[in-house]
Design an enzyme around this catalytic site. Structure first.
Site, PDB file in Angstrom:
ATOM      1  N   HIS A 474     -14.139   6.664   3.433  1.00  0.00           N
ATOM      2  CA  HIS A 474     -13.426   6.267   2.205  1.00  0.00           C
ATOM      3  C   HIS A 474     -14.047   4.934   1.571  1.00  0.00           C
ATOM      4  CE1 HIS A 474      -9.654   8.203   4.095  1.00  0.00           C
ATOM      5  NE2 HIS A 474     -10.468   9.029   3.649  1.00  0.00           N
ATOM      6  N   PRO A 475     -15.407   4.665   1.610  1.00  0.00           N
ATOM      7  CA  PRO A 475     -15.908   3.447   0.921  1.00  0.00           C
ATOM      8  C   PRO A 475     -15.776   3.264  -0.371  1.00  0.00           C
ATOM      9  CG  PRO A 475     -17.732   5.451   1.351  1.00  0.00           C
ATOM     10  CD  PRO A 475     -16.472   5.669   1.774  1.00  0.00           C
TER      11      PRO A 475
END
Length: 540
Positions: A474-475
């Site tokens: 989930h960057p």
């Protein structure tokens, strides 16, 4: 030289949305550039096939981070979609918007128009919820969202009962009135097939004469003229090509590639760019900074009762489920392995749920992340309890390895670099043990395999965290939205500071990571971004 009104770089969770929405009325021409190829791939469309897509160079950038001090010097594996649909074509499909307060936080950080009441209409516009529309859910959008109530493994009931025994309430809809509680996840799927943004949005956009989609088109840099972005240079089929934008260039290449393209184009910290041999065009020190991501950890248990391992490990089990899927589009191959979970408070002092839970009725001990496809589960009955803190405070950055656009960027997660993040990871470990110790889980647990009962103290748990935890992919926030150009990259209308005719519209603009999976809010950003662009274009 080709010329369009809008040139979009990246056909992923936000870029595909933009291509569709900007072309709907037929007034504007769109060129969509995608470094990858077609999404017509069996392992993409079959929901559980993401275990294969997880390690497939033809549809996945397959990035690795630099050695991460907080993870005892380990390098993390970061799959990112390199295909039409982007990461929405290779993710685990869990549909989570985030907490209402997440977006109030965005607004409070100096971003008018991004509070919960502002973004809810875009979540609803994008969605076709199988349960129909209500005050919170959309009923006629292009993105189908399905429940798994009738197909999940029976062990999910044990997990949910265990969570109630541990003091957590049930929640039938994490995307409704409140996120808090435990329940079954919903996924972006329809008719037993994955619902990526390529399927939901691009399938209709590509039918329009004013939309051109170029695949295997690797963007190398933006064309900058007198402080304005006027086009894009890309390589396709061994040849360098150029496309010009009459109105705007829009970067939707994601939290890794959008800042990389900006820096390759001379937009970034001037001294850092000079050191890489790049002539700066705009001093933008925040490009690539403020990287946020969710870290997760699994606890592996041997089960007293059969799990999905017994259905998917033996060759005859794979064959039987494969036939079932082909004939009926049902069964475990039509689902995500993340079937149940929730959002809870790991301690009574926190005001909002700070921990996301996962329950997977399957285990893959011999398939470490980034080493081989997740296609062969363990031969014994096993399942996973997992957690991730929802709002980490550690911040990393994306950097250039060199001025070569085909060189992989440097990813520095800087994981677990704050005391709060360290303490929350230990709280998460304690929470796993608490749930496992409940009567409902004890009735099916044979033994804890990993990390094992020898790990008991906070110090031992923290060392286990450093040795085993990893990204849950989930960057965000590397082209962060905010009012100060020295600390952020785009303003509240997603315009890049210091450059005319250029926006970033993807998860990299998140002011802060949302509480949960990030695909749904990235799609929302594409929806809202399209409206902002059209409003400004019509007003010009």
């Amino acid at each position: 030289m080709a010329e369009f009104d809008f040139v979009i770089v990246g056909a992923g969770s936000a870029g595909a949305v933009l291509a569709d929405r900007l072309s709907e009325d037929g007034k504007y021409s769109i060129c969509l550039l995608e470094a990858g190829g077609s999404d017509l791939n069996f392992w993409i469309w079959m929901p559980i096939g993401y275990g294969k897509a997880f390690y497939n160079k033809s549809i996945n950038w397959m990035y690795h981070t630099e050695a991460d001090p907080g993870l005892n010097g380990r390098s993390g594996y970061w799959p990112r979609g390199k295909v039409l649909g982007g990461s929405s074509s290779i993710n685990a499909m869990v549909y989570i918007r985030g907490q209402h307060a997440d977006f109030e936080d965005w607004k409070a950080m100096g971003n008018p128009g991004w509070g919960w009441d502002d973004v809810l209409p875009y979540f609803k516009r994008s969605e076709c919820h199988e349960g129909g529309a209500d005050a919170y859910r959309g009923g006629d959008g292009p993105l189908h969202v399905s429940g798994m109530e009738h197909s999940v493994h029976p062990l999910c009931a044990n997990f949910l009962d265990a969570c109630e025994e541990a003091g957590f309430e049930r929640n039938p809809d994490f995307n409704g009135k409140t996120q808090e509680g435990v329940g079954l996840y919903q996924i972006t799927a329809k008719g037993g097939f994955r619902m990526s943004t390529a399927r939901a949005y691009l399938s209709r956009a590509r039918k329009r004469r004013n939309v051109s989609v170029e695949t295997h088109a690797h963007t190398t840099r933006l064309i900058m003229e007198n402080g304005r972005a006027t086009g894009v240079v890309y390589r396709q089929g061994g040849a360098e090509k150029t496309v010009r934008a009459r109105r705007e260039v829009i970067l939707s290449a994601g939290a890794v590639n959008s800042p990389q393209i900006l820096m390759l184009s001379g937009i970034g910290d001037s001294e850092t760019l000079k050191a890489k041999g790049i002539t700066p065009s705009v001093h933008a020190p925040a490009v690539g900074r403020n990287l946020q991501d969710h870290l997760g950890l699994d606890y592996l248990y041997r089960s007293k009762v059969p799990t999905l391992n017994q259905q998917l490990y033996p060759w005859w089990g794979k064959l039987a489920q494969g036939i079932r899927y082909v004939l009926t589009r049902s069964g475990p191959l039509s689902l995500s392995v993340n079937q149940a979970g929730g959002f809870v408070k790991s301690n009574p002092d926190t005001e909002r749920p700070n921990m996301q839970l996962y329950f997977s009725p399957v285990s893959y001990t011999k398939a470490p992340k980034g080493k081989r496809p997740l296609m062969n589960p363990d031969p014994f009955p096993g399942f996973l309890l997992g957690f991730q803190p929802t709002r980490p405070t550690s911040r990393g950055h994306i950097g250039l390895r060199s001025a070569d656009p085909f060189d992989t960027p440097e990813i520095h997660p800087n994981s677990l670099s704050t005391n709060r993040d360290l303490s929350e990871m230990v709280e998460g470990c304690r929470l796993m043990r608490k749930i496992a110790a409940s009567p409902s889980m004890q009735s099916v647990i044979d033994q804890e395999i990993t990390p094992g009962p020898a790990i008991q103290s906070d110090e031992e748990m923290l060392e286990d965290v450093r040795n085993r935890c990893s990204t849950v992919f989930h960057p965000v926030s590397t082209c962060r939205m905010g009012p100060d150009s020295t600390e952020n990259v785009v303003d509240a209308r997603l315009k890049v500071y210091g450059v005319d005719g250029l926006r970033v519209v993807d998860a990299s603009i998140f002011p802060a990571v949302t509480s949960g999976n990030t695909n749904a809010p990235a799609i929302m950003v594409g929806e809202k971004g399209a409206d902002l662009i059209l409003e400004d274009t019509r007003a010009a």
